[in-house]
Design a protein around this motif. Structure first.
Motif, short mmCIF file in Angstrom:
data_model
loop_
_atom_site.label_atom_id
_atom_site.label_comp_id
_atom_site.label_asym_id
_atom_site.label_seq_id
_atom_site.Cartn_x
_atom_site.Cartn_y
_atom_site.Cartn_z
N MET A 11 25.16 67.76 42.47
CA MET A 11 25.76 68.55 43.52
C MET A 11 27.10 69.08 43.01
O MET A 11 27.89 68.35 42.44
CB MET A 11 25.94 67.72 44.77
CG MET A 11 26.63 68.43 45.87
SD MET A 11 26.75 67.35 47.30
CE MET A 11 26.97 68.56 48.54
N HIS A 12 27.33 70.32 43.26
CA HIS A 12 28.58 70.96 42.87
C HIS A 12 29.51 71.05 44.08
O HIS A 12 29.06 71.09 45.22
CB HIS A 12 28.32 72.37 42.33
CG HIS A 12 27.45 72.38 41.12
ND1 HIS A 12 27.91 71.99 39.89
CD2 HIS A 12 26.16 72.71 40.96
CE1 HIS A 12 26.92 72.09 39.02
NE2 HIS A 12 25.85 72.52 39.65
N LEU A 13 30.79 71.11 43.82
CA LEU A 13 31.76 71.25 44.90
C LEU A 13 31.50 72.52 45.71
O LEU A 13 31.66 72.53 46.93
CB LEU A 13 33.18 71.27 44.33
CG LEU A 13 34.31 71.38 45.33
CD1 LEU A 13 34.28 70.20 46.30
CD2 LEU A 13 35.65 71.44 44.64
N ALA A 14 31.04 73.56 45.04
CA ALA A 14 30.76 74.82 45.73
C ALA A 14 29.67 74.66 46.79
O ALA A 14 29.64 75.40 47.77
CB ALA A 14 30.35 75.89 44.73
N ASP A 15 28.77 73.68 46.62
CA ASP A 15 27.71 73.46 47.60
C ASP A 15 28.26 73.03 48.96
O ASP A 15 27.61 73.21 49.98
CB ASP A 15 26.72 72.40 47.10
CG ASP A 15 25.94 72.87 45.89
OD1 ASP A 15 25.86 74.09 45.67
OD2 ASP A 15 25.41 72.00 45.16
N LEU A 16 29.46 72.44 48.96
CA LEU A 16 30.09 72.04 50.22
C LEU A 16 30.69 73.22 50.97
O LEU A 16 30.95 73.13 52.17
CB LEU A 16 31.18 71.01 49.96
CG LEU A 16 30.74 69.67 49.41
CD1 LEU A 16 31.96 68.84 49.05
CD2 LEU A 16 29.86 68.95 50.39
N LEU A 17 30.93 74.31 50.26
CA LEU A 17 31.65 75.43 50.85
C LEU A 17 30.84 76.71 50.96
O LEU A 17 31.20 77.59 51.74
CB LEU A 17 32.92 75.72 50.03
CG LEU A 17 33.86 74.54 49.81
CD1 LEU A 17 34.98 74.94 48.89
CD2 LEU A 17 34.38 74.00 51.11
N CYS A 18 29.80 76.84 50.16
CA CYS A 18 29.07 78.11 50.07
C CYS A 18 27.72 78.06 50.78
O CYS A 18 27.08 77.01 50.84
CB CYS A 18 28.84 78.49 48.62
SG CYS A 18 30.38 78.78 47.72
N SER A 19 27.31 79.19 51.27
CA SER A 19 25.98 79.34 51.86
C SER A 19 24.95 79.23 50.74
O SER A 19 25.11 79.84 49.68
CB SER A 19 25.87 80.70 52.54
OG SER A 19 24.56 80.93 52.95
N PRO A 20 23.87 78.47 50.94
CA PRO A 20 22.89 78.31 49.87
C PRO A 20 22.14 79.60 49.52
O PRO A 20 21.66 79.75 48.41
CB PRO A 20 21.93 77.25 50.40
CG PRO A 20 22.12 77.24 51.86
CD PRO A 20 23.52 77.70 52.12
N HIS A 21 22.07 80.53 50.46
CA HIS A 21 21.31 81.76 50.22
C HIS A 21 22.15 82.83 49.52
O HIS A 21 21.70 83.46 48.57
CB HIS A 21 20.75 82.30 51.52
CG HIS A 21 19.87 81.31 52.23
ND1 HIS A 21 18.69 80.87 51.70
CD2 HIS A 21 20.02 80.65 53.39
CE1 HIS A 21 18.14 79.99 52.51
NE2 HIS A 21 18.94 79.83 53.55
N SER A 22 23.36 83.02 49.98
CA SER A 22 24.18 84.11 49.43
C SER A 22 25.18 83.64 48.37
O SER A 22 25.72 84.45 47.65
CB SER A 22 24.94 84.81 50.55
OG SER A 22 25.91 83.93 51.10
N ARG A 23 25.44 82.31 48.31
CA ARG A 23 26.42 81.73 47.39
C ARG A 23 27.84 82.23 47.68
O ARG A 23 28.71 82.19 46.84
CB ARG A 23 26.06 81.98 45.92
CG ARG A 23 24.72 81.46 45.51
CD ARG A 23 24.48 80.01 45.80
NE ARG A 23 25.45 79.13 45.18
CZ ARG A 23 25.65 77.86 45.54
NH1 ARG A 23 24.94 77.36 46.53
NH2 ARG A 23 26.54 77.13 44.94
#
Length: 74
Positions: free
Chosen positions: A1-13
């Motif tokens: 899991m990346h830190l960005a996964d906590l903040l970004c939408s999984p579809h649009s990134r």
């Protein structure tokens, strides 16, 4: 899991404001809970509120995800 996964939408990134602020709120609640624990100021009321809010939020997200997965597989 990346830190960005906590903040970004999984579809649009792209950064999701709902994910960002939910994680900020959980982090702030956890920081206050730990601070009160170190000070010896935790009461049963604080335990119930913290576990209800942070744990309930996490459980609600999992329930919603399971419901969506069930709906897509039908």
């Amino acid at each position: 899991m990346h830190l960005a996964d906590l903040l970004c939408s999984p579809h649009s990134r792209r950064i999701s404001h709902s994910r960002l602020w939910a994680n900020v709120a959980c982090a702030a609640a956890t920081a206050m809970f730990v601070r009160d624990g170190w000070r010896g100021a935790l009461t049963p009321d604080i335990w119930v509120i913290y576990l209800g809010v942070v744990g309930g939020y996490s459980a609600s997200l999992r329930m919603i995800a399971a419901y969506r997965d069930k709906g897509q597989s039908s």
